[in-house]
Design an enzyme around this catalytic site. Sequence first.
Site, PDB file in Angstrom:
ATOM      1  N   GLU A  71      27.327  43.485  -1.457  1.00  0.00           N
ATOM      2  CA  GLU A  71      28.544  44.195  -0.994  1.00  0.00           C
ATOM      3  C   GLU A  71      29.514  42.965  -0.704  1.00  0.00           C
ATOM      4  OE1 GLU A  71      26.104  47.437  -1.481  1.00  0.00           O
ATOM      5  OE2 GLU A  71      25.881  45.749  -0.134  1.00  0.00           O
ATOM      6  N   HIS A 140      24.150  56.911   4.098  1.00  0.00           N
ATOM      7  CA  HIS A 140      24.736  57.096   2.804  1.00  0.00           C
ATOM      8  C   HIS A 140      26.024  58.218   2.939  1.00  0.00           C
ATOM      9  CE1 HIS A 140      21.269  55.040   1.752  1.00  0.00           C
ATOM     10  NE2 HIS A 140      21.726  54.495   0.736  1.00  0.00           N
TER      11      HIS A 140
END
Length: 334
Positions: A71, A140
């Site tokens: 990321e 998540h």
Amino acid sequence: MMAQAELEQEQTETMTVRESIRQALREELEHDEDVYIIGEDVGAFGGVLEVTGNLYEEFGEERVRDTPIAEAGIIGAATGAAATGTRPVAELMFSDFTGVAMEQIMNQMAKMRYMFGGKTDMPVTVRTTEGGGMGAASQHSGTIHSWISHFPGLKAVAPGTAAAAKGLTKAAIRSDDPVFVFENKMIYEQQGEVPTDVEYTIPIGEAAVEREGEDVTVVGTQRLVGEALDVAESLSGDVSVEVIDPRSLYPLDTDTIVESVKKTGRMVVADESPLSYGTHAEIIARAQEEAFFSLDAPIQRVGTPDTHMPFSTPLEQEVLPGGEDVKDAIRRIT
């Protein structure tokens, strides 16, 4: 602005939120050769939640680029590319992973234009998913848009309808500022009328009155826009509920919210983020500053308790705010 009035002036097609975002991405890839998509599994796989679909086949690997699980690299590359003239659309698979790239977001993307005296644009769009409901556990299922909305130099949008999803995604890509598009993963299958005009965009910072009412204003975001509309329909004839989708969290359309509160005298703010120190508080503060003497009852909040999202399905459902919570909040003040 009235959302229904917008749609009445457009040629529309019924599609899901997922399809509307994909259409927005396709149109912007066609519109500007400097636009490209970058992220994990956005290419041949079509996106972990199928949003990018077949765009890889349509535009090729130069325009729809798969990356490693990195990321910080995705956001760092997108920030550098935006500073040198392209318009990257970076996908962070889940908003929780924003923390991995926070150095690039906070100290580079958000500050570069300011620190260079306005000489560098930063036309980068970050798409990411938010929210619980899939049993995906704490890492998540976060709702972190309050973080981004709080930080100077960044814009944040959070569509609650299919039309808003298309219009805001296109506006984000065309913006010369960094814009985060927060997509609630539980509304990807939600359908709505979406304008098909390739020039259709929604100005960032403009709310929509999704339903007019007289007795109470519900400001709902993302999934809770639909929940609030269902509640308003169920209470029709008893309580007249006005439903506003802010659509943009920063900048926030304070005027539309305040105008509604001055009319109804009551307000509920429904947002899936944790209740403390966040989106609810900002909306409430602005309403009280501008419409305090119009209020007939305390403003109510509907949100997630200050806890991480449980993996257990029964516990997750207990934690997640929904329509019944909105209804209970309305009942407390009407």
